[in-house]
Design a protein around this motif. Structure first.
Motif, PDB file in Angstrom:
ATOM      1  N   LEU A  65      12.309   8.413  -6.690  1.00 33.12           N
ATOM      2  CA  LEU A  65      11.751   9.045  -5.378  1.00 33.12           C
ATOM      3  C   LEU A  65      10.993  10.146  -5.113  1.00 33.12           C
ATOM      4  O   LEU A  65      10.038  10.170  -4.321  1.00 33.12           O
ATOM      5  CB  LEU A  65      13.386   9.100  -4.656  1.00 33.12           C
ATOM      6  CG  LEU A  65      14.202   8.191  -4.458  1.00 33.12           C
ATOM      7  CD1 LEU A  65      15.256   8.540  -3.620  1.00 33.12           C
ATOM      8  CD2 LEU A  65      13.628   6.925  -4.128  1.00 33.12           C
ATOM      9  N   GLU A  66      11.090  11.038  -5.863  1.00 32.62           N
ATOM     10  CA  GLU A  66      10.436  12.406  -6.012  1.00 32.62           C
ATOM     11  C   GLU A  66       8.902  12.047  -6.443  1.00 32.62           C
ATOM     12  O   GLU A  66       7.938  12.485  -5.652  1.00 32.62           O
ATOM     13  CB  GLU A  66      10.862  13.457  -6.705  1.00 32.62           C
ATOM     14  CG  GLU A  66      12.452  13.998  -5.986  1.00 32.62           C
ATOM     15  CD  GLU A  66      12.922  14.863  -7.180  1.00 32.62           C
ATOM     16  OE1 GLU A  66      12.401  15.208  -8.295  1.00 32.62           O
ATOM     17  OE2 GLU A  66      14.141  15.037  -6.915  1.00 32.62           O
ATOM     18  N   ALA A  67       8.744  11.117  -7.535  1.00 33.01           N
ATOM     19  CA  ALA A  67       7.483  10.835  -7.985  1.00 33.01           C
ATOM     20  C   ALA A  67       6.652   9.873  -7.110  1.00 33.01           C
ATOM     21  O   ALA A  67       5.635   9.979  -7.168  1.00 33.01           O
ATOM     22  CB  ALA A  67       7.830  10.667  -9.464  1.00 33.01           C
ATOM     23  N   ARG A  68       7.404   8.831  -6.780  1.00 31.09           N
ATOM     24  CA  ARG A  68       6.639   7.753  -6.422  1.00 31.09           C
ATOM     25  C   ARG A  68       6.657   7.502  -4.771  1.00 31.09           C
ATOM     26  O   ARG A  68       6.144   6.654  -4.136  1.00 31.09           O
ATOM     27  CB  ARG A  68       7.142   6.406  -6.798  1.00 31.09           C
ATOM     28  CG  ARG A  68       7.033   6.079  -8.318  1.00 31.09           C
ATOM     29  CD  ARG A  68       5.713   6.594  -8.814  1.00 31.09           C
ATOM     30  NE  ARG A  68       4.685   5.837  -8.162  1.00 31.09           N
ATOM     31  CZ  ARG A  68       3.362   5.999  -8.416  1.00 31.09           C
ATOM     32  NH1 ARG A  68       2.980   7.140  -9.235  1.00 31.09           N
ATOM     33  NH2 ARG A  68       2.435   5.334  -7.923  1.00 31.09           N
ATOM     34  N   VAL A  69       7.771   8.198  -4.227  1.00 30.71           N
ATOM     35  CA  VAL A  69       8.055   8.172  -2.676  1.00 30.71           C
ATOM     36  C   VAL A  69       8.276   9.692  -2.207  1.00 30.71           C
ATOM     37  O   VAL A  69       9.320  10.113  -1.799  1.00 30.71           O
ATOM     38  CB  VAL A  69       9.290   7.561  -2.280  1.00 30.71           C
ATOM     39  CG1 VAL A  69       9.062   6.691  -0.798  1.00 30.71           C
ATOM     40  CG2 VAL A  69       9.394   6.196  -3.107  1.00 30.71           C
ATOM     41  N   PRO A  70       7.192  10.650  -2.318  1.00 29.37           N
ATOM     42  CA  PRO A  70       7.451  11.791  -1.999  1.00 29.37           C
ATOM     43  C   PRO A  70       7.357  12.303  -0.563  1.00 29.37           C
ATOM     44  O   PRO A  70       7.830  13.260  -0.227  1.00 29.37           O
ATOM     45  CB  PRO A  70       6.183  12.544  -2.596  1.00 29.37           C
ATOM     46  CG  PRO A  70       5.144  11.533  -2.452  1.00 29.37           C
ATOM     47  CD  PRO A  70       5.917  10.395  -2.976  1.00 29.37           C
ATOM     48  N   ARG A  71       7.010  11.380   0.257  1.00 22.46           N
ATOM     49  CA  ARG A  71       6.969  11.377   1.766  1.00 22.46           C
ATOM     50  C   ARG A  71       7.552  10.002   2.367  1.00 22.46           C
ATOM     51  O   ARG A  71       7.334   9.124   1.886  1.00 22.46           O
ATOM     52  CB  ARG A  71       5.696  11.699   2.448  1.00 22.46           C
ATOM     53  CG  ARG A  71       5.022  12.942   1.845  1.00 22.46           C
ATOM     54  CD  ARG A  71       3.639  13.136   2.222  1.00 22.46           C
ATOM     55  NE  ARG A  71       2.744  12.395   1.750  1.00 22.46           N
ATOM     56  CZ  ARG A  71       2.344  12.380   0.437  1.00 22.46           C
ATOM     57  NH1 ARG A  71       2.448  13.204  -0.334  1.00 22.46           N
ATOM     58  NH2 ARG A  71       1.422  11.329  -0.021  1.00 22.46           N
ATOM     59  N   GLY A  72       7.923  10.033   3.704  1.00 20.56           N
ATOM     60  CA  GLY A  72       8.227   9.151   4.474  1.00 20.56           C
ATOM     61  C   GLY A  72       9.741   8.449   4.180  1.00 20.56           C
ATOM     62  O   GLY A  72      10.495   8.716   3.370  1.00 20.56           O
ATOM     63  N   PRO A  73      10.341   7.773   5.082  1.00 25.13           N
ATOM     64  CA  PRO A  73      11.538   6.947   5.146  1.00 25.13           C
ATOM     65  C   PRO A  73      11.591   6.022   3.922  1.00 25.13           C
ATOM     66  O   PRO A  73      10.762   5.539   3.477  1.00 25.13           O
ATOM     67  CB  PRO A  73      11.710   6.526   6.195  1.00 25.13           C
ATOM     68  CG  PRO A  73      10.226   6.045   6.852  1.00 25.13           C
ATOM     69  CD  PRO A  73       9.436   7.266   6.219  1.00 25.13           C
ATOM     70  N   ILE A  74      12.750   5.969   3.531  1.00 28.68           N
ATOM     71  CA  ILE A  74      13.165   5.119   2.277  1.00 28.68           C
ATOM     72  C   ILE A  74      14.558   4.473   2.571  1.00 28.68           C
ATOM     73  O   ILE A  74      15.463   4.870   3.051  1.00 28.68           O
ATOM     74  CB  ILE A  74      13.591   5.776   1.089  1.00 28.68           C
ATOM     75  CG1 ILE A  74      12.305   6.757   0.596  1.00 28.68           C
ATOM     76  CG2 ILE A  74      13.877   5.098  -0.025  1.00 28.68           C
ATOM     77  CD1 ILE A  74      12.978   8.191  -0.325  1.00 28.68           C
ATOM     78  N   PRO A 122       0.798  -1.365   0.067  1.00 31.09           N
ATOM     79  CA  PRO A 122      -0.114   0.099  -0.080  1.00 31.09           C
ATOM     80  C   PRO A 122       0.962   1.121   0.032  1.00 31.09           C
ATOM     81  O   PRO A 122       1.753   1.194   0.444  1.00 31.09           O
ATOM     82  CB  PRO A 122      -0.895  -0.062   1.265  1.00 31.09           C
ATOM     83  CG  PRO A 122       0.109  -1.157   2.134  1.00 31.09           C
ATOM     84  CD  PRO A 122       0.879  -1.992   1.169  1.00 31.09           C
ATOM     85  N   PRO A 123       0.379   2.327  -0.753  1.00 28.63           N
ATOM     86  CA  PRO A 123       0.883   3.819  -0.723  1.00 28.63           C
ATOM     87  C   PRO A 123       1.236   4.314   0.746  1.00 28.63           C
ATOM     88  O   PRO A 123       2.454   5.028   0.805  1.00 28.63           O
ATOM     89  CB  PRO A 123       0.253   4.620  -1.691  1.00 28.63           C
ATOM     90  CG  PRO A 123      -0.665   3.627  -2.286  1.00 28.63           C
ATOM     91  CD  PRO A 123      -0.883   2.385  -1.477  1.00 28.63           C
ATOM     92  N   ASP A 124       0.483   3.807   1.597  1.00 31.66           N
ATOM     93  CA  ASP A 124       0.626   4.656   2.990  1.00 31.66           C
ATOM     94  C   ASP A 124       1.382   3.706   3.997  1.00 31.66           C
ATOM     95  O   ASP A 124       1.335   3.949   5.086  1.00 31.66           O
ATOM     96  CB  ASP A 124      -0.864   4.699   3.491  1.00 31.66           C
ATOM     97  CG  ASP A 124      -1.499   3.302   3.868  1.00 31.66           C
ATOM     98  OD1 ASP A 124      -1.152   2.558   3.185  1.00 31.66           O
ATOM     99  OD2 ASP A 124      -2.584   3.466   4.413  1.00 31.66           O
ATOM    100  N   VAL A 156       9.404  -0.761  -3.988  1.00 32.30           N
ATOM    101  CA  VAL A 156       9.242  -0.323  -5.363  1.00 32.30           C
ATOM    102  C   VAL A 156      10.347  -0.814  -6.163  1.00 32.30           C
ATOM    103  O   VAL A 156      11.311  -0.784  -5.765  1.00 32.30           O
ATOM    104  CB  VAL A 156       9.197   1.382  -5.205  1.00 32.30           C
ATOM    105  CG1 VAL A 156       9.543   1.948  -6.539  1.00 32.30           C
ATOM    106  CG2 VAL A 156       8.321   1.828  -4.301  1.00 32.30           C
ATOM    107  N   PHE A 157       9.840  -1.275  -7.481  1.00 36.18           N
ATOM    108  CA  PHE A 157      10.809  -1.654  -8.332  1.00 36.18           C
ATOM    109  C   PHE A 157      10.867  -0.844  -9.838  1.00 36.18           C
ATOM    110  O   PHE A 157       9.857  -0.403 -10.091  1.00 36.18           O
ATOM    111  CB  PHE A 157      10.596  -3.189  -8.670  1.00 36.18           C
ATOM    112  CG  PHE A 157      10.260  -4.028  -7.534  1.00 36.18           C
ATOM    113  CD1 PHE A 157      11.804  -4.839  -7.090  1.00 36.18           C
ATOM    114  CD2 PHE A 157       9.604  -4.257  -6.765  1.00 36.18           C
ATOM    115  CE1 PHE A 157      11.815  -5.729  -6.262  1.00 36.18           C
ATOM    116  CE2 PHE A 157       9.447  -4.940  -5.710  1.00 36.18           C
ATOM    117  CZ  PHE A 157      10.426  -5.877  -5.388  1.00 36.18           C
TER     118      PHE A 157
END
Length: 386
Positions: A170-179, A95-97, A139-140
């Protein structure tokens, strides 16, 4: 990246000699250069049956649907536009969240399919935390010129550009949260490239990293386990081979057709170390890298041969880092990982016995366990993902 020097047009005799050697010479440059479109043809005409790939978790399903209908309902696809307009193919699991996102970056001439075992196993393990909240999203994506992603101009075939592509994902698919970033081979170099280009991300957005079967430099000196004589031959023939792959790709493709069986042997030798490795895995690697055009291979090789990311390791000191390699990796020997660990003294270092360059396919249980341990350490340090 500057274009390769313009060599004189080779004579028919020279082309014939190169035609006999280009497969071997190219195979000695990097893991993906031991590739063949013959694998694709075998898949297309039935020479390699889906059942032959049973050892690979999603390979049989990929013959018709990349993940299978059931898995597809839970996953998402996306396209990310790089800063130069190249479209990057992205797939997501979870899930995205989810409180943590893990981004996987594949190696030279491979694709996101190289993470097949990790996608299946980690996707199941991280589906929930404590049986309630999703633990992570995976994310792949396919690097430019590889898999389902588009190609850019040849001068953009650089580690710096790959790092910019990763930043765009990262900017497009993971704009927030730890990576957490996980890179294999050229993918690890991409992670180091991001650390050089965007060091401020490490310790803020990027909270963990894994560098698998990779190097921070000196790749031009590799011998790939070849005898000294063949190493000298490779060095002499490589400029002509690179010219042929870039300027006369049809000749290089013809050579691969003529040397299909030999190239498959080279693929196995340079990718795996286990004496009993399943032939299905060798075929899977062949099929996966068959989609990489020979000119793309030639365009990226100078970026790898001239790599020096030693200075880029400093930002990785700020985050938990896993360095993992096979003890019998002939492509990028474990000494390269040892050099990385010297500069990252707090990193966890895992050397996998009887494993080659494709350790993520050859010894997936060990790789999955190491990645799970890293994610647990990251989660323990991030209150938001407890």
């Amino acid at each position: 990246m500057a274009r390769a020097p313009q060599l004189p047009h080779p004579s028919a005799h020279t082309v014939g000699v190169v035609g006999a050697l280009v497969g071997l010479a190219a195979a000695g440059t990097a893991a993906g250069v031991a590739l063949t479109r013959i694998a694709r043809r075998r898949l297309d005409v039935g020479g390699l049956r889906p059942a032959d790939l049973a050892a690979v978790p999603d390979a049989e399903l990929r013959a018709n649907d990349p993940l299978g209908a059931e898995a597809r309902r839970a996953d998402r696809t996306a396209v990310v536009r790089a800063d130069d307009g190249v479209l990057l193919n992205v797939e997501e699991v979870g899930p995205p969240d989810a409180p943590l996102t893990v981004v996987f970056v594949h190696g030279y001439t491979l694709s996101m399919g190289s993470w097949a075992f990790q996608r299946r196993t980690l996707g199941a393990q991280l589906a929930t935390a404590n049986g309630h909240r999703p633990a992570a999203r995976l994310v792949f994506y396919d690097q430019r010129g590889h898999g389902g992603s588009g190609r850019g101009p040849s001068e953009h075939s650089t580690i710096e550009q790959l790092a910019c592509d990763l930043a765009a994902v990262l900017e497009a698919r993971v704009p927030r949260g730890p990576i957490v970033l996980v890179g294999h081979s050229m993918g690890g170099m991409t992670v180091m490239g991001l650390a050089a280009e965007r060091p401020e991300l490490f310790g803020t957005r990027v909270v963990g990293a894994a560098l698998l079967s990779t190097s921070s430099g000196n790749l031009a000196d590799l011998t790939f386990g070849l005898p000294e004589f063949l190493t000298r031959v490779r060095a002499a023939v490589l400029p002509i081979a690179a010219w042929t792959m870039r300027r006369r790709p049809a000749i290089a493709e013809g050579t691969r057709r003529a040397a299909a069986d030999l190239i498959s042997v080279v693929t196995r030798s340079l990718s795996f170390a286990s004496p009993d490795v399943d032939p299905a895995l060798v075929h899977y690697v062949d099929a996966m890298i068959a989609g990489t055009p020979v000119d793309v291979i030639a365009e990226f090789y100078p970026a790898l041969a001239g790599l020096d990311e030693t200075g880029a390791l400093e930002p990785l000191r700020r985050v938990p880092t896993l360095v993992l390699t096979g003890d019998a990796d002939r492509m990028i020997p474990k000494e390269h990982s040892e050099l990385i660990v010297e500069r990252l003294p707090d990193a966890e270092f895992v050397v996998v016995p009887e494993a080659g360059h494709m350790v993520l396919l050859e010894k997936p249980d060990v790789v999955d366990e190491a990645l799970t341990g890293l994610l647990r350490r990251v989660a323990a340090a991030q209150p938001a993902v407890r």
